[in-house]
Design a protein around this motif. Structure first.
Motif, PDB file in Angstrom:
ATOM      1  N   SER A 191       1.103  -1.055   0.025  1.00 31.41           N
ATOM      2  CA  SER A 191      -0.261  -0.702  -0.216  1.00 31.41           C
ATOM      3  C   SER A 191       1.288   1.104   0.302  1.00 31.41           C
ATOM      4  O   SER A 191       1.866   1.098   1.159  1.00 31.41           O
ATOM      5  CB  SER A 191      -1.053   0.541   1.167  1.00 31.41           C
ATOM      6  OG  SER A 191      -2.167  -1.058   1.370  1.00 31.41           O
ATOM      7  N   LEU A 192       0.991   2.075  -1.090  1.00 30.82           N
ATOM      8  CA  LEU A 192       1.362   3.649  -1.272  1.00 30.82           C
ATOM      9  C   LEU A 192       0.649   4.446  -0.813  1.00 30.82           C
ATOM     10  O   LEU A 192      -0.252   4.797  -1.432  1.00 30.82           O
ATOM     11  CB  LEU A 192       2.448   3.017  -2.393  1.00 30.82           C
ATOM     12  CG  LEU A 192       3.352   4.757  -2.761  1.00 30.82           C
ATOM     13  CD1 LEU A 192       4.620   3.686  -3.598  1.00 30.82           C
ATOM     14  CD2 LEU A 192       2.372   5.751  -3.488  1.00 30.82           C
ATOM     15  N   GLY A 242       3.347  -2.661   4.079  1.00 30.19           N
ATOM     16  CA  GLY A 242       3.204  -4.189   3.501  1.00 30.19           C
ATOM     17  C   GLY A 242       3.595  -5.153   4.427  1.00 30.19           C
ATOM     18  O   GLY A 242       4.542  -4.943   4.723  1.00 30.19           O
ATOM     19  N   PRO A 243       4.173  -6.281   3.310  1.00 29.02           N
ATOM     20  CA  PRO A 243       4.009  -7.356   4.091  1.00 29.02           C
ATOM     21  C   PRO A 243       6.214  -7.428   3.923  1.00 29.02           C
ATOM     22  O   PRO A 243       6.607  -8.502   5.456  1.00 29.02           O
ATOM     23  CB  PRO A 243       3.503  -8.880   4.147  1.00 29.02           C
ATOM     24  CG  PRO A 243       3.284  -8.270   2.944  1.00 29.02           C
ATOM     25  CD  PRO A 243       2.796  -7.010   3.024  1.00 29.02           C
ATOM     26  N   ASN A 244       6.470  -6.675   3.400  1.00 33.18           N
ATOM     27  CA  ASN A 244       8.162  -6.462   3.164  1.00 33.18           C
ATOM     28  C   ASN A 244       8.390  -5.577   3.763  1.00 33.18           C
ATOM     29  O   ASN A 244       9.725  -5.347   3.950  1.00 33.18           O
ATOM     30  CB  ASN A 244       8.049  -6.103   1.648  1.00 33.18           C
ATOM     31  CG  ASN A 244       6.967  -4.849   1.308  1.00 33.18           C
ATOM     32  OD1 ASN A 244       6.331  -4.915   1.601  1.00 33.18           O
ATOM     33  ND2 ASN A 244       8.129  -4.009   0.462  1.00 33.18           N
ATOM     34  N   GLN A 247       8.869   7.010  15.545  1.00 37.51           N
ATOM     35  CA  GLN A 247       9.105   8.110  14.688  1.00 37.51           C
ATOM     36  C   GLN A 247       8.597   7.954  13.305  1.00 37.51           C
ATOM     37  O   GLN A 247       8.260   8.957  12.056  1.00 37.51           O
ATOM     38  CB  GLN A 247      10.244   9.447  14.985  1.00 37.51           C
ATOM     39  CG  GLN A 247      10.692   9.970  16.322  1.00 37.51           C
ATOM     40  CD  GLN A 247      11.687  10.804  16.192  1.00 37.51           C
ATOM     41  OE1 GLN A 247      12.604  10.990  15.658  1.00 37.51           O
ATOM     42  NE2 GLN A 247      12.064  11.189  17.729  1.00 37.51           N
ATOM     43  N   GLU A 248       8.885   7.116  12.806  1.00 37.21           N
ATOM     44  CA  GLU A 248       9.196   6.648  11.360  1.00 37.21           C
ATOM     45  C   GLU A 248       7.500   5.852  10.725  1.00 37.21           C
ATOM     46  O   GLU A 248       8.072   5.559   9.578  1.00 37.21           O
ATOM     47  CB  GLU A 248      10.009   6.578  10.932  1.00 37.21           C
ATOM     48  CG  GLU A 248      11.676   6.147  10.655  1.00 37.21           C
ATOM     49  CD  GLU A 248      11.467   8.253  10.968  1.00 37.21           C
ATOM     50  OE1 GLU A 248      11.078   8.249   9.429  1.00 37.21           O
ATOM     51  OE2 GLU A 248      12.685   9.306  10.934  1.00 37.21           O
ATOM     52  N   PHE A 249       7.123   5.461  11.910  1.00 39.40           N
ATOM     53  CA  PHE A 249       5.924   4.945  11.050  1.00 39.40           C
ATOM     54  C   PHE A 249       4.510   5.491  11.698  1.00 39.40           C
ATOM     55  O   PHE A 249       4.354   6.707  13.618  1.00 39.40           O
ATOM     56  CB  PHE A 249       5.823   3.175  12.040  1.00 39.40           C
ATOM     57  CG  PHE A 249       6.380   2.229  11.571  1.00 39.40           C
ATOM     58  CD1 PHE A 249       5.553   1.638  10.595  1.00 39.40           C
ATOM     59  CD2 PHE A 249       7.794   2.168  11.760  1.00 39.40           C
ATOM     60  CE1 PHE A 249       7.091   0.838  10.113  1.00 39.40           C
ATOM     61  CE2 PHE A 249       8.399   1.364  11.602  1.00 39.40           C
ATOM     62  CZ  PHE A 249       7.532   0.606   9.962  1.00 39.40           C
ATOM     63  N   THR A 250       3.615   6.264  11.424  1.00 40.79           N
ATOM     64  CA  THR A 250       2.623   6.617  11.472  1.00 40.79           C
ATOM     65  C   THR A 250       1.119   5.651  12.583  1.00 40.79           C
ATOM     66  O   THR A 250       1.895   4.461  12.428  1.00 40.79           O
ATOM     67  CB  THR A 250       1.275   7.235  10.242  1.00 40.79           C
ATOM     68  OG1 THR A 250       0.869   5.834   9.471  1.00 40.79           O
ATOM     69  CG2 THR A 250       2.264   7.435   9.533  1.00 40.79           C
ATOM     70  N   VAL A 251       0.219   6.434  13.032  1.00 42.92           N
ATOM     71  CA  VAL A 251      -0.340   5.781  14.072  1.00 42.92           C
ATOM     72  C   VAL A 251      -1.450   4.858  12.840  1.00 42.92           C
ATOM     73  O   VAL A 251      -1.047   3.604  14.434  1.00 42.92           O
ATOM     74  CB  VAL A 251      -1.094   6.691  14.794  1.00 42.92           C
ATOM     75  CG1 VAL A 251      -1.715   6.590  14.900  1.00 42.92           C
ATOM     76  CG2 VAL A 251      -1.159   7.343  15.356  1.00 42.92           C
ATOM     77  N   ASP A 252      -1.503   4.742  12.108  1.00 44.54           N
ATOM     78  CA  ASP A 252      -1.654   2.972  11.504  1.00 44.54           C
ATOM     79  C   ASP A 252      -0.890   2.710  10.658  1.00 44.54           C
ATOM     80  O   ASP A 252      -1.318   1.492  10.232  1.00 44.54           O
ATOM     81  CB  ASP A 252      -2.735   4.040  10.163  1.00 44.54           C
ATOM     82  CG  ASP A 252      -2.192   4.572   9.373  1.00 44.54           C
ATOM     83  OD1 ASP A 252      -2.128   5.761   8.908  1.00 44.54           O
ATOM     84  OD2 ASP A 252      -3.384   5.523   8.132  1.00 44.54           O
ATOM     85  N   GLY A 253       0.424   2.614  11.011  1.00 44.75           N
ATOM     86  CA  GLY A 253       0.937   1.731  10.845  1.00 44.75           C
ATOM     87  C   GLY A 253       2.037   1.668   9.739  1.00 44.75           C
ATOM     88  O   GLY A 253       2.183   0.849   8.955  1.00 44.75           O
ATOM     89  N   PHE A 254       1.464   3.347   8.405  1.00 43.07           N
ATOM     90  CA  PHE A 254       2.752   3.210   7.702  1.00 43.07           C
ATOM     91  C   PHE A 254       3.844   3.382   7.733  1.00 43.07           C
ATOM     92  O   PHE A 254       4.468   4.297   8.941  1.00 43.07           O
ATOM     93  CB  PHE A 254       2.034   3.923   6.575  1.00 43.07           C
ATOM     94  CG  PHE A 254       0.755   3.307   6.060  1.00 43.07           C
ATOM     95  CD1 PHE A 254       1.042   3.452   4.539  1.00 43.07           C
ATOM     96  CD2 PHE A 254      -0.564   2.982   6.140  1.00 43.07           C
ATOM     97  CE1 PHE A 254      -0.566   2.732   3.667  1.00 43.07           C
ATOM     98  CE2 PHE A 254      -1.778   2.225   5.813  1.00 43.07           C
ATOM     99  CZ  PHE A 254      -1.400   2.917   4.072  1.00 43.07           C
TER     100      PHE A 254
END
Length: 520
Positions: free
Chosen positions: A348-349, A371-373, A387-394
């Protein structure tokens, strides 16, 4: 093989080996071992011996095995052995200095260091001082203490069970801005990506890979090698890139993966013709932007359209131009120069603004992916990881780009390369694209440097083609006719070359440092 062991990346690769284990897996085309052929049986048994050697050292669970050696088939065997034994592989660029190696050893705390024989003196002192338990050597001519010790070990080894989330590799980022970070990739991260690429790039029986990339980096170690092994494809192996040897090998191969610099070097050879490349199926480019001139010239000379893709140390591959019709995007199969194609299946991008709001097609913003990668985080840096991940996991990639109406992704640049001049955002890639189309221009780089009035302004570095001359004033005048004034660099300089790292990426941090006092 147990179901749990199947989660081990090595087990999945081994399961894909052909039934004829005596057939050729790797043929060496250069160096001391030129002409040597390794069978699939050789790979399996050598990996077993090396895995048994590691087991004999009584290493702690999750032990890191740091490897800084020249490229060789034996280095590939060591990588497979580390996976097989359930430890964590830590590849290190051979260009790293003693000071840099000291940092990586101190940060990763490996239990084992494998270095080249010529570096053993200083590397072993540094390693033992840092608490490394074992130091071995591995040379490019199948020499060194590692192979000597492994020769006495059994050539059978039961693959250690691993869960998909178990750590397999730590890959250190280039560290061009501040402290270099260790990206933690799991068995599942890499296996999911390898399987997906096998399908998306249409790996088929009979494919043969020309392997000419380094094996301390995602592109050469994971994308290329995993692809070949998972497809049971033989590799024509070059320890060092040699444009003439690659072109010579094309009639015997079907797949080549390289960075843009490798393609420009091959284009300089008269031997590169449509006939010579007629047996090839796929040319892949990545790790650095591919110039449109290279893209067009390669198609004209060979009849093949280079497939450009986009990935990171933290994510392996994220996007790719289509290899064939992509049903998710209306069956589009065109490989568009200047883009990195579509998000890969399972990835997902999204492109967002500074506040995290989703941007419409065509708008430029920050690229986030999931994504799984996508990696598990940075080694021993929980705050940086958070810091590098959003609340929803991006994951916030740090890249700036856009997605057009057809779904093609274009990378505009790194967020750290963004120039904010007088309050306006300036994206260097937009300017570089215009510059690179100019007659007589080989390549260019636009950087932002401090300015007393605007805060920051652009400076363009121009590399002319051989025998051509460039006029900075004429170049600036041309840009002013095409761009808003705030986007036009304030200065242009003609230079002989641009500084690059080992994967061909322009090191803009060095350029910014060099020209930072221009307006002081």
């Amino acid at each position: 093989m147990t179901e749990a062991a199947q989660h081990n990346l090595y087990a999945a690769l081994r399961a894909a080996f052909p039934s004829d284990l005596d057939s050729v897996a790797v043929e060496v085309l250069d160096g001391p071992g030129e002409g040597l052929r390794y069978s699939w049986q050789d790979l399996d048994k050598a990996a077993a011996k090396l895995a048994n050697l590691l087991d004999s050292l009584d290493l702690p669970a999750g032990a890191r095995i740091a490897v800084q050696v020249e490229k060789s088939v034996e280095c590939l065997m060591l990588y497979l052995a580390v996976l097989r034994a359930g430890y964590v592989y830590l590849p290190l660029n051979t260009a790293y200095t003693a000071k840099e190696l000291e940092y990586f050893i101190g940060d990763a705390e490996p239990s084992v260091l494998v270095c080249t024989p010529c570096n053993h003196g200083w590397a072993s002192k540094l390693a033992f001082k840092a608490g490394v338990d074992w130091v071995f050597t591995l040379g490019g001519d199948r020499d060194g203490s590692l192979l000597q010790r492994a020769a006495h070990c059994a050539d059978e080894h039961e693959t250690v069970p691993r869960e998909a989330d178990d750590l397999a590799v730590i890959i250190y980022t280039s560290g061009t801005t501040g402290r270099s970070k260790g990206a933690m990739l799991s068995h599942g991260n890499m296996l999911s990506n390898a399987r997906m690429l096998k399908d998306y790039w249409a790996w088929t029986p009979g494919d043969v890979l020309i392997h000419a990339l380094p094996v301390f980096h995602v592109h050469g170690l994971f994308v290329a090698i995993h692809g070949a092994l998972l497809n049971a494809s033989p590799m024509l192996w070059l320890n060092r890139f040699d444009a003439a040897k690659v072109v010579e090998a094309m009639p015997r191969a079907t797949v080549f993966m390289g960075v843009p610099t490798l393609y420009t070097r091959m284009l300089a050879l008269p031997a590169l013709t449509r006939q010579q490349a007629s047996h090839m199926r796929l040319f892949v480019s990545g790790s650095a932007p591919l110039l449109m001139d290279t893209f067009r010239s390669w198609k004209e000379r060979t009849g093949h359209t280079i497939l450009e893709r986009y990935g990171m140390s933290e994510t392996v591959m994220l996007t790719s131009n289509p290899c064939g019709p992509d049903a998710r995007h209306g069956g589009l199969a065109e490989r568009r120069g200047g883009t990195v194609g579509f998000p890969l299946p399972g990835v997902s991008l999204r492109v967002v603004d500074g506040e995290g709001g989703l941007l419409p097609a065509g708008a430029v913003g920050d690229i986030q992916v999931s994504g799984p990668n996508v990696f598990q985080g940075y080694w021993r840096m929980p705050e940086k990881t958070a810091q590098e991940f959003t609340v929803d996991g991006f994951f916030r990639t740090g890249d700036v780009g856009q997605v057009d109406a057809d779904g093609y992704v274009t990378i505009v640049g790194r967020s750290k390369d963004l120039i904010i001049s007088g309050g306006y955002n300036v994206y260097p890639a937009e300017i570089e694209q215009i510059l690179n189309e100019l007659q007589g221009m080989a390549e260019s780089a636009v950087i932002g440097i401090p300015h007393p009035d605007f805060g920051e302004v652009g400076v363009a570095l121009l590399v002319p083609r051989e025998g051509a001359s460039l006029s900075p004033s004429e170049v600036l005048a041309h840009l002013k006719s095409l761009l808003a004034n705030y986007k036009v660099p304030k200065r242009c300089y003609v230079v002989d070359e641009l500084p690059r790292n080992t994967m061909g990426k322009v090191q803009k941090n060095l350029l910014r440092e060099q020209f930072k006092s221009t307006f002081a």
